[in-house]
Design a protein around this motif. Structure first.
Motif, PDB file in Angstrom:
ATOM      1  N   ASP A  14       8.772 -53.545  26.552  1.00 37.00           N
ATOM      2  CA  ASP A  14       9.492 -52.335  26.936  1.00 37.00           C
ATOM      3  C   ASP A  14      10.866 -52.388  26.280  1.00 37.00           C
ATOM      4  N   VAL A  15      11.253 -51.311  25.620  1.00 38.78           N
ATOM      5  CA  VAL A  15      12.526 -51.263  24.902  1.00 38.78           C
ATOM      6  C   VAL A  15      13.485 -50.324  25.628  1.00 38.78           C
ATOM      7  N   THR A  16      14.696 -50.814  25.854  1.00 40.37           N
ATOM      8  CA  THR A  16      15.768 -50.002  26.430  1.00 40.37           C
ATOM      9  C   THR A  16      17.027 -50.241  25.611  1.00 40.37           C
ATOM     10  N   PHE A  17      17.453 -49.221  24.882  1.00 42.08           N
ATOM     11  CA  PHE A  17      18.680 -49.328  24.102  1.00 42.08           C
ATOM     12  C   PHE A  17      19.872 -48.939  24.962  1.00 42.08           C
ATOM     13  N   PRO A  18      20.995 -49.635  24.782  1.00 42.41           N
ATOM     14  CA  PRO A  18      22.199 -49.216  25.507  1.00 42.41           C
ATOM     15  C   PRO A  18      22.710 -47.888  24.953  1.00 42.41           C
ATOM     16  N   PHE A  58      11.685 -60.290  16.605  1.00 43.73           N
ATOM     17  CA  PHE A  58      11.677 -58.828  16.542  1.00 43.73           C
ATOM     18  C   PHE A  58      13.118 -58.317  16.496  1.00 43.73           C
ATOM     19  N   PRO A  59      13.416 -57.395  15.582  1.00 33.82           N
ATOM     20  CA  PRO A  59      14.773 -56.855  15.508  1.00 33.82           C
ATOM     21  C   PRO A  59      15.258 -56.255  16.826  1.00 33.82           C
ATOM     22  N   MET A  60      14.358 -55.665  17.606  1.00 27.58           N
ATOM     23  CA  MET A  60      14.735 -55.052  18.877  1.00 27.58           C
ATOM     24  C   MET A  60      14.727 -56.045  20.043  1.00 27.58           C
ATOM     25  N   ALA A  82      22.543 -42.980  17.202  1.00 30.52           N
ATOM     26  CA  ALA A  82      21.206 -42.597  16.724  1.00 30.52           C
ATOM     27  C   ALA A  82      20.897 -43.296  15.406  1.00 30.52           C
ATOM     28  N   GLU A  83      21.899 -43.462  14.564  1.00 31.41           N
ATOM     29  CA  GLU A  83      21.708 -44.132  13.275  1.00 31.41           C
ATOM     30  C   GLU A  83      21.365 -45.612  13.473  1.00 31.41           C
ATOM     31  N   GLN A  84      22.017 -46.249  14.429  1.00 29.23           N
ATOM     32  CA  GLN A  84      21.718 -47.659  14.712  1.00 29.23           C
ATOM     33  C   GLN A  84      20.296 -47.812  15.247  1.00 29.23           C
TER      34      GLN A  84
END
Length: 92
Positions: free
Chosen positions: A8-12, A71-73, A17-19
């Motif tokens: 599960d991915v959660t970005f801060p 994984f990068p994420m 958006a570019e990042q």
């Protein structure tokens, strides 16, 4: 050894958006290489979520940990790993 991983991915909100787009490009390349090598035997989306289920075919727990942490994420992932064994009713 087969492992099923739910990621599960959660970005801060602080990421632009570019990042996020850059992470997506890097992630696609990384997972593509894993799929071509056979280490990632499959990947499926979880409908309606920013999550996936991935099947890994690796030699050890340590190898799986190395792959997952690559994984990068990874810093933005919650990962649940399930070790798999052949079911006695399986015809394959």
């Amino acid at each position: 050894m087969l492992f099923l991983a739910r990621m599960d991915v959660t970005f801060p909100e602080s990421l632009s958006a570019e990042q996020v787009a850059k992470f997506q490009v890097l992630e696609k390349e990384y997972s593509g290489n894993l799929q071509r090598s056979g280490k990632m035997a499959g990947i499926w989306r979880v409908v309606g979520e920013y999550a996936n289920h991935s099947l890994f075919d690796v030699e050890s727990n340590d190898e799986l940990h190395e792959i997952l942490s690559g994984f990068p994420m990874y810093p933005y992932m919650k990962i649940k790993v399930t070790a798999l064994a052949k079911h006695p009713n399986s015809i394959r």
